[in-house]
Design a protein around this motif. Structure first.
Motif, PDB file in Angstrom:
ATOM      1  N   ALA A   1      69.424 -27.176  10.571  1.00 46.45           N
ATOM      2  CA  ALA A   1      70.757 -27.000   9.998  1.00 46.45           C
ATOM      3  C   ALA A   1      71.832 -27.296  11.030  1.00 46.45           C
ATOM      4  CB  ALA A   1      70.916 -25.585   9.452  1.00 46.45           C
ATOM      5  N   LYS A   2      71.632 -26.838  12.245  1.00 43.32           N
ATOM      6  CA  LYS A   2      72.622 -27.051  13.297  1.00 43.32           C
ATOM      7  C   LYS A   2      72.824 -28.525  13.614  1.00 43.32           C
ATOM      8  CE  LYS A   2      72.007 -22.600  15.557  1.00 43.32           C
ATOM      9  NZ  LYS A   2      71.507 -21.901  16.733  1.00 43.32           N
TER      10      LYS A   2
ATOM     11  N   LEU B   1      72.865 -31.102   9.537  1.00 44.38           N
ATOM     12  CA  LEU B   1      74.003 -30.913   8.634  1.00 44.38           C
ATOM     13  C   LEU B   1      75.257 -31.579   9.192  1.00 44.38           C
ATOM     14  CD1 LEU B   1      73.641 -27.217   7.407  1.00 44.38           C
ATOM     15  CD2 LEU B   1      73.403 -29.298   6.045  1.00 44.38           C
ATOM     16  N   LYS B   2      75.435 -31.468  10.512  1.00 49.78           N
ATOM     17  CA  LYS B   2      76.617 -32.061  11.144  1.00 49.78           C
ATOM     18  C   LYS B   2      76.632 -33.579  11.021  1.00 49.78           C
ATOM     19  CE  LYS B   2      77.266 -28.405  14.512  1.00 49.78           C
ATOM     20  NZ  LYS B   2      77.196 -28.022  15.927  1.00 49.78           N
ATOM     21  N   THR B   3      75.465 -34.183  11.089  1.00 47.07           N
ATOM     22  CA  THR B   3      75.388 -35.649  11.010  1.00 47.07           C
ATOM     23  C   THR B   3      75.338 -36.145   9.571  1.00 47.07           C
ATOM     24  OG1 THR B   3      72.966 -35.673  11.103  1.00 47.07           O
ATOM     25  CG2 THR B   3      74.158 -35.765  13.216  1.00 47.07           C
ATOM     26  N   GLY B   4      75.139 -35.222   8.639  1.00 48.63           N
ATOM     27  CA  GLY B   4      75.077 -35.607   7.234  1.00 48.63           C
ATOM     28  C   GLY B   4      73.723 -36.127   6.799  1.00 48.63           C
TER      29      GLY B   4
ATOM     30  N   ALA C   1      71.889 -27.989   0.249  1.00 47.31           N
ATOM     31  CA  ALA C   1      70.997 -27.915  -0.916  1.00 47.31           C
ATOM     32  C   ALA C   1      69.613 -28.465  -0.580  1.00 47.31           C
ATOM     33  CB  ALA C   1      71.601 -28.677  -2.088  1.00 47.31           C
ATOM     34  N   ASP C   2      69.559 -29.568   0.183  1.00 40.64           N
ATOM     35  CA  ASP C   2      68.271 -30.132   0.604  1.00 40.64           C
ATOM     36  C   ASP C   2      67.466 -29.125   1.412  1.00 40.64           C
ATOM     37  OD1 ASP C   2      68.811 -32.650  -0.508  1.00 40.64           O
ATOM     38  OD2 ASP C   2      69.620 -33.443   1.370  1.00 40.64           O
TER      39      ASP C   2
ATOM     40  N   GLN D   1      62.674 -23.224   0.095  1.00 44.67           N
ATOM     41  CA  GLN D   1      62.143 -22.503  -1.063  1.00 44.67           C
ATOM     42  C   GLN D   1      60.778 -23.051  -1.461  1.00 44.67           C
ATOM     43  OE1 GLN D   1      64.397 -21.470  -4.834  1.00 44.67           O
ATOM     44  NE2 GLN D   1      63.121 -23.150  -5.577  1.00 44.67           N
ATOM     45  N   GLU D   2      60.654 -24.361  -1.577  1.00 43.45           N
ATOM     46  CA  GLU D   2      59.384 -24.962  -2.004  1.00 43.45           C
ATOM     47  C   GLU D   2      58.263 -24.657  -1.013  1.00 43.45           C
ATOM     48  OE1 GLU D   2      58.539 -27.025  -4.943  1.00 43.45           O
ATOM     49  OE2 GLU D   2      60.234 -25.760  -5.482  1.00 43.45           O
TER      50      GLU D   2
END
Length: 84
Positions: free
Chosen positions: A16-17, A20-23, A28-29, A35-36
């Motif tokens: 996430a760190k 997410l920043k790089t896109g 949600a992904d 979860q899966e």
């Protein structure tokens, strides 16, 4: 059977760190994948416990048990066990 998700959660936090920043991924992904993965682990552990105890049914209770996706995955596992 005891279950620990600490290593998995640490890995997701690290992803996430950076990602997410790089896109590269969205929140949600990451949430869906987490979860899966966790649900797959729970289903596998439940299947092992059923085999060990000779059980043919699963009773899920509590908040997590309200998750429709987990219910679907457990149902599929039980149906597969019934087939053989």
């Amino acid at each position: 059977m005891d279950v620990s998700f600490s290593g998995l959660l640490t890995h997701v936090e690290q992803l996430a760190k950076t990602k997410l920043k790089t896109g590269e991924v969205t929140k949600a992904d990451l949430c869906f994948s987490l979860q899966e993965t966790i649900f797959a682990m729970l289903v596998e552990i439940t299947e092992r416990a059923m085999a060990h105890a000779g059980a043919t049914e699963v009773l899920m209770v509590g908040g997590v048990a309200c998750n429709v996706r987990l219910q679907e995955m457990m149902q599929l596992m039980v149906e597969d066990r019934e087939k053989g």
